[in-house]
Enzyme design. Structure first.
Site, PDB file in Angstrom:
ATOM      1  N   ASP A 162      49.800  33.089  46.148  1.00 42.07           N
ATOM      2  CA  ASP A 162      50.209  34.236  45.157  1.00 42.07           C
ATOM      3  C   ASP A 162      50.822  33.587  43.899  1.00 42.07           C
ATOM      4  OD1 ASP A 162      51.126  36.453  43.941  1.00 42.07           O
ATOM      5  OD2 ASP A 162      52.264  37.274  45.192  1.00 42.07           O
ATOM      6  N   GLU A 165      41.704  32.055  33.321  1.00 43.07           N
ATOM      7  CA  GLU A 165      41.104  33.189  33.548  1.00 43.07           C
ATOM      8  C   GLU A 165      41.820  34.134  34.817  1.00 43.07           C
ATOM      9  OE1 GLU A 165      36.921  32.796  33.386  1.00 43.07           O
ATOM     10  OE2 GLU A 165      37.135  32.130  31.350  1.00 43.07           O
TER      11      GLU A 165
END
Length: 111
Positions: A39, A57
């Site tokens: 994460d 991105e």
């Protein structure tokens, strides 16, 4: 390889992590580059771990952008570099026909 750097990549995609590790192995870089599922809002690295932190991105998809940037700073060494690359384009206002001259200038610098 060229600079002797090491790299640790994180992604939410098990396929991307697996493929990244496969490519590193194929290129003889498995000892220098590794990829794992993690994460990005809670990375499994100690504070001040990296002299360069690069987000490609992904920032635009983060549900809590402040927490994301705070996490980038946390894992970056003091005086380290952080690069955030996102793909985004603002919506034009109803009275606009194009981006501003400044925005067009910046876009031309990266194209």
């Amino acid at each position: 390889r060229k600079y002797g750097a090491t790299a640790n990549g994180v992604t939410l995609s098990p396929y991307q992590a697996m493929r990244g590790n496969q490519l590193a192995q194929e290129q003889g870089l498995a000892d220098r580059a590794s990829f794992q599922v993690a994460d990005a809002l809670d990375m499994p690295f100690a504070s001040s771990s990296f002299d360069l932190v690069w987000s490609l991105e992904s920032g635009e998809h983060m549900p809590d952008k402040k927490r994301f940037v705070d996490e980038l700073f946390r894992v970056s060494m003091p005086n380290g570099r952080i690069i955030i690359v996102t793909w985004c384009h603002r919506d034009l206002s109803p009275n606009e026909t194009s981006l501003t001259k400044k925005e067009l200038h910046l876009l031309n610098k990266i194209n």
